[in-house]
Design a protein around this motif. Structure first.
Motif, mmCIF file in Angstrom:
data_model
loop_
_atom_site.group_PDB
_atom_site.id
_atom_site.type_symbol
_atom_site.label_atom_id
_atom_site.label_comp_id
_atom_site.label_asym_id
_atom_site.label_seq_id
_atom_site.Cartn_x
_atom_site.Cartn_y
_atom_site.Cartn_z
ATOM 1 N N LYS A 1 -11.204 -8.836 -14.326
ATOM 2 C CA LYS A 1 -11.385 -8.396 -12.831
ATOM 3 C C LYS A 1 -11.075 -7.091 -12.523
ATOM 4 N N ALA A 2 -10.085 -6.522 -13.021
ATOM 5 C CA ALA A 2 -9.676 -5.109 -12.787
ATOM 6 C C ALA A 2 -10.714 -4.069 -13.458
ATOM 7 N N ILE A 3 -11.371 -4.473 -14.633
ATOM 8 C CA ILE A 3 -12.091 -3.628 -15.402
ATOM 9 C C ILE A 3 -13.567 -3.721 -14.256
ATOM 10 N N LEU A 4 -13.943 -4.871 -14.064
ATOM 11 C CA LEU A 4 -15.117 -4.991 -13.342
ATOM 12 C C LEU A 4 -14.909 -4.292 -11.957
ATOM 13 N N GLN A 5 -13.833 -4.295 -11.170
ATOM 14 C CA GLN A 5 -13.769 -3.566 -10.052
ATOM 15 C C GLN A 5 -13.803 -1.775 -10.223
ATOM 16 N N ALA A 6 -13.233 -1.529 -11.412
ATOM 17 C CA ALA A 6 -13.258 -0.340 -11.862
ATOM 18 C C ALA A 6 -14.600 0.398 -12.156
ATOM 19 N N VAL A 7 -15.355 -0.379 -12.675
ATOM 20 C CA VAL A 7 -16.732 -0.054 -13.159
ATOM 21 C C VAL A 7 -17.796 -0.158 -11.779
ATOM 22 N N ASN A 8 -17.454 -1.011 -10.741
ATOM 23 C CA ASN A 8 -18.251 -1.565 -9.711
ATOM 24 C C ASN A 8 -17.414 -1.967 -8.737
ATOM 25 N N PHE B 1 -16.732 -13.610 -13.591
ATOM 26 C CA PHE B 1 -16.321 -12.182 -13.814
ATOM 27 C C PHE B 1 -17.073 -11.666 -15.194
ATOM 28 N N GLN B 2 -17.125 -12.436 -16.187
ATOM 29 C CA GLN B 2 -17.619 -11.900 -17.499
ATOM 30 C C GLN B 2 -19.031 -11.804 -17.515
ATOM 31 N N LEU B 3 -19.623 -12.776 -16.879
ATOM 32 C CA LEU B 3 -21.272 -12.648 -16.892
ATOM 33 C C LEU B 3 -21.517 -11.309 -15.988
ATOM 34 N N LYS B 4 -20.898 -11.161 -14.942
ATOM 35 C CA LYS B 4 -21.254 -9.832 -14.248
ATOM 36 C C LYS B 4 -20.804 -8.597 -14.843
ATOM 37 N N LEU B 5 -19.536 -8.485 -15.461
ATOM 38 C CA LEU B 5 -19.287 -7.381 -16.370
ATOM 39 C C LEU B 5 -20.365 -6.959 -17.394
ATOM 40 N N LYS B 6 -20.748 -8.057 -18.226
ATOM 41 C CA LYS B 6 -21.772 -7.871 -19.280
ATOM 42 C C LYS B 6 -22.920 -7.277 -18.692
ATOM 43 N N GLU B 7 -23.396 -7.805 -17.371
ATOM 44 C CA GLU B 7 -24.427 -7.134 -16.839
ATOM 45 C C GLU B 7 -24.322 -5.883 -16.470
ATOM 46 N N SER C 1 -17.769 -2.629 -5.604
ATOM 47 C CA SER C 1 -18.264 -3.301 -4.491
ATOM 48 C C SER C 1 -18.430 -4.757 -4.742
ATOM 49 N N ILE C 2 -17.903 -5.165 -6.021
ATOM 50 C CA ILE C 2 -18.217 -6.730 -6.742
ATOM 51 C C ILE C 2 -17.162 -7.272 -5.682
ATOM 52 N N SER C 3 -17.772 -8.581 -5.228
ATOM 53 C CA SER C 3 -16.953 -9.333 -4.261
ATOM 54 C C SER C 3 -15.985 -10.316 -4.996
ATOM 55 N N CYS C 4 -14.786 -10.506 -4.453
ATOM 56 C CA CYS C 4 -13.691 -11.306 -5.098
ATOM 57 C C CYS C 4 -14.226 -12.806 -5.520
ATOM 58 N N THR C 5 -13.620 -13.132 -6.621
ATOM 59 C CA THR C 5 -13.419 -14.521 -6.923
ATOM 60 C C THR C 5 -12.445 -14.862 -8.109
ATOM 61 N N THR C 6 -12.186 -16.103 -8.201
ATOM 62 C CA THR C 6 -11.225 -16.309 -9.386
ATOM 63 C C THR C 6 -11.785 -16.717 -10.748
ATOM 64 N N ASP C 7 -13.001 -16.865 -10.664
ATOM 65 C CA ASP C 7 -13.772 -17.624 -12.122
ATOM 66 C C ASP C 7 -13.984 -16.588 -13.016
ATOM 67 N N LYS D 1 -15.480 16.459 -21.970
ATOM 68 C CA LYS D 1 -16.158 15.955 -23.077
ATOM 69 C C LYS D 1 -16.467 14.451 -22.978
ATOM 70 N N VAL D 2 -15.251 14.074 -22.501
ATOM 71 C CA VAL D 2 -15.166 12.460 -22.535
ATOM 72 C C VAL D 2 -15.950 12.065 -21.305
ATOM 73 N N LYS D 3 -15.742 12.638 -20.187
ATOM 74 C CA LYS D 3 -16.519 12.204 -18.873
ATOM 75 C C LYS D 3 -18.087 12.438 -19.049
ATOM 76 N N GLU D 4 -18.559 13.307 -20.014
ATOM 77 C CA GLU D 4 -19.833 13.628 -20.286
ATOM 78 C C GLU D 4 -20.358 12.593 -21.177
ATOM 79 N N PHE D 5 -19.755 12.187 -22.212
ATOM 80 C CA PHE D 5 -20.071 11.308 -23.086
ATOM 81 C C PHE D 5 -20.207 9.753 -22.704
ATOM 82 N N PHE D 6 -19.075 9.397 -21.821
ATOM 83 C CA PHE D 6 -19.197 7.908 -21.323
ATOM 84 C C PHE D 6 -20.146 7.854 -19.947
ATOM 85 N N ASP D 7 -20.894 6.783 -19.875
ATOM 86 C CA ASP D 7 -21.195 6.427 -18.419
ATOM 87 C C ASP D 7 -20.202 5.949 -17.508
ATOM 88 N N LEU D 8 -19.337 5.243 -18.241
ATOM 89 C CA LEU D 8 -18.569 4.670 -17.329
ATOM 90 C C LEU D 8 -16.912 4.651 -17.728
#
Length: 703
Positions: free
Chosen positions: A249-256, A268-274, A258-264, A225-232
């Protein structure tokens, strides 16, 4: 050997800090003005400061180096002696002040001052002897090649060996926790009901190490039911050094991925928000130890803006996690797993079966084994791994008769997790926790009484304008929030410790603390001892204390069933043994049928806490007035107590006078208003002329 390493960490650092503080006390400096003595005390301070710089390194090296272990033991013994002598000087300063203040005859006052001078001369040889020993120990540190300020490296290395968790779970091997899972799902699988609510919903799973927090989170995370309810979904194992940037960074890579590496962090947060825009995310943060609200606020910022579908599950030992995360949608404090579920886990991991049908003879002994684990599934699994290749009754029986802590220490998992929790306590909490090794397994205790013991043993150091009791209760709350203590199931006002937590406390306390219910032999290095009173305690039970005269705590711990009546203590213990224990800071004889004390009680001049609660005491000897270090006098439920000696009005350090439930006490002595340190006085009695007058209390700061 690991246990010994923790002993140093539990007691040494705080002991040295307290010792070095004592050298700066103005009363001590003024009293030790005799040049020869003061010069020696300055030597002590300098030597101890140099030793203190390398103690952390010695604590680490003793795990592998026997010489370092012996050096630390000698240092610990000597540190206790140094503290005793400093407090004897402090006592003489207090005694002299009291003599001058209360003397009505000038000659009597002069005799007191003269005796103090004789005291200084008498102590010179003892002081010089300790100086010699300190110099010897200081020189030995060079041969051990101890370095400054390197403590903690080994601890960090051990921390990094902790395996990260993942979301993968073998559900066929999980038993119990069905009710807890359903309660979490009920809170989790609901849509956001109000646009005005900007708070990211947080669900917590709390409990001690090994109780099954991660397993429950895995069950929820993988529910259909959790897998059905949540998109990610994202599973993040949070280590202590895991900063906001790394977690994001770990959250972002878990949801996508293919995200390229950076240390900023900003990128990270702008991309995660998107990535999260218009989507529902379930985020599990496993093993969280965040202590900073600003870090948490920064971490969840991408989830709060333009996204209404994010929910977070946090697993942690910290029961006060809501102080960081804000209000919780649902809190799940895990209790011990039922014995039947633990038995199924044992069968699953030891016999590769769901039950004992193919091994009926092992079931009964298996039940005994799981009882030793006290509902800790990780402990059951580790014992199962020991039994996996042993399907012979005698071998299972041998495990059931062994100490569970020793068995688990061989495996490392549960014990390592518990030690990890201990090592990450603040330094001021470690001796308080180690002292709790005096608590018997299954014993229900009162937090107020425990805090008073900590204060009496100097574990609670003054901080600003806070009273010691308030600070001690902060310490207790901190340990409670980290699951080292638990509320009793029988009495909501009392607390208990899990058996393995007590084993941990005994491990880190080492030779310093002994509970006579757990150990028969009391080590010569022991300083603190507790015991459950027997109905009739004969002198033979305590004969060992004739050879253990450095004991600082002698604590009777009556059980609830004993609190309805008296136990009986041999008069030899009262009149011959206890007066020999000159180093006592804590003396508790609670629950014994004691009608009077020997006047020699006044010779225990380092005593800080005297607990005679629930005894048959009628009168206290006048010599109690000689206990100038006394901070706590506990007389609650002394039904036969009729009066207090006027001499207690000269105890300038007394801050806790507990006289609750003393029906025959008809008046309090005049002069009680002189006790300017007094904070706790549950009742005051205005008696006959010459007794306590109400105006005497006007200058006291009673709580």
């Amino acid at each position: 050997m690991e246990a010994v390493a923790a002993v140093g960490e539990a007691f040494f650092s705080e002991m040295f800090e307290a010792l070095l503080t004592k050298f700066n006390a103005s009363d001590l400096i003024n009293f030790a003005q005799q040049k020869k003595i003061y010069a020696e005390l300055k030597k002590w301070k300098n030597i101890l400061q140099n030793i203190n710089a390398v103690v952390a390194d010695a604590e680490e090296k003793q795990v592998m180096d026997r010489s370092a272990k012996i050096w630390l033991k000698e240092l610990q013994d000597l540190a206790y002696q140094v503290k005793d002598i400093l407090e004897e000087f402090d006592y003489e300063a207090l005694r002299r002040k009291s003599t001058v203040k209360h003397s009505k005859v000038k000659m009597h006052c002069l005799r007191g001052l003269k005796w103090s001078g004789m005291f200084n001369v008498k102590m010179v040889s003892k002081i010089k002897g300790i100086t010699t020993r300190l110099q010897q120990i200081a020189s030995e540190k060079n041969s051990l090649r101890l370095g400054d300020n390197v403590g903690g490296k080994a601890h960090k290395a051990r921390d990094h060996q902790r395996l990260p968790t993942t979301s993968v779970v073998s559900e066929i091997k999980v038993f119990g926790r069905g009710n807890e899972k359903e309660a979490i799902l009920k809170s989790l699988l609901v849509e956001k009901t109000s646009e005005d609510d900007i708070h990211v919903p947080v669900i917590s799973i709390t409990g001690i190490a090994g109780i099954g927090k991660t397993t429950l989170a895995q069950l929820v995370y993988n529910d259909g039911k959790v897998k059905e309810f949540f998109d990610l979904r994202a599973w993040i194992h949070v280590s202590e050094d895991f900063g906001v940037t790394e977690i994001t960074k770990a959250i972002l890579q878990a949801v996508n991925p293919s995200i390229s590496c950076t240390t900023d962090l900003n990128l990270f947060q702008l991309k995660l928000k998107e990535e999260l825009s218009g989507k529902k995310l379930l985020l599990v943060l496993d093993d969280v130890r965040l202590q900073n609200y600003n870090q948490w606020s920064l971490l969840i910022c991408p989830f709060e803006v333009g996204n209404s579908g994010c929910k977070i599950i946090v697993t942690t030992q910290d029961q006060n996690i809501s102080q960081i995360t804000g209000p919780l949608v649902h809190d799940t404090p895990l209790k011990e797993l039922a014995d039947d579920d633990c038995l199924s886990i044992l069968a699953c991991h030891a016999l590769k079966s769901k039950n004992f049908k193919r091994h009926p003879l092992l079931k009964e002994i298996g039940q005994e084994i799981v009882k030793k684990c006290k509902g800790l599934p990780s402990a059951v699994k580790e014992l199962a791994s020991l039994l996996g290749a042993k399907q012979v009754y005698k071998e299972w029986e041998a495990v059931s008769r062994s100490k569970i802590w020793d068995l688990l220490e061989e495996k490392g998992g549960t014990v390592a997790a518990l030690r990890w929790s201990y090592h990450h306590l603040s330094s001021h909490l470690k001796p308080c926790f180690a002292y709790c090794s005096l608590i018997p397994k299954g014993y229900e205790f009162n937090s107020d009484e425990l805090v008073l013991l900590w204060i009496a043993e100097d574990f609670v150091q003054p901080k600003g304008h806070k009273q010691p009791e308030d600070l001690g209760h902060e310490y207790f709350s901190d340990l409670l929030s980290r699951s080292f203590f638990q509320k009793s199931n029988n009495n909501n006002s009392l607390f208990v410790m899990h058996d393995l937590i007590i084993d941990l406390a005994q491990s880190v306390a080492g030779d310093s603390c002994f509970n006579m219910e757990h150990e028969l032999h009391i080590d010569e290095m022991a300083r603190h001892v507790s015991f459950i009173p027997h109905r009739y305690d004969v002198s033979q039970r305590f004969e060992i204390f004739n050879e253990r005269k450095h004991i600082r705590s002698f604590i009777a711990l009556p059980t609830p069933c004993q609190r309805g009546g008296y136990c009986y203590l041999s008069s030899k213990v009262l009149y011959k043994l206890l007066p020999k224990l000159k180093c006592l800071r804590v003396l508790s004889l609670s629950g014994y049928f004691i009608g009077e004390l020997s006047s020699s009680i006044g010779d225990l001049k380092l005593l800080r806490c005297l607990n005679l609660s629930r005894t048959a005491i009628r009168l206290l000897p006048r010599s109690v007035g000689n206990l100038h270090h006394l901070q706590m006098l506990i007389l609650n439920q002394c039904k036969e107590l009729t009066a207090l000696p006027v001499e207690i009005c000269g105890l300038s350090k007394l801050h806790h006078l507990d006289i609750r439930d003393t029906p025959k006490l008809q008046e309090l002595p005049s002069g009680l208003g002189n006790l300017t340190s007094l904070r706790v006085l549950p009742k005051f009695i205005i008696g006959k002329a010459g007794g306590l007058a109400l105006r005497e209390l006007k200058d006291l700061s009673l709580q």
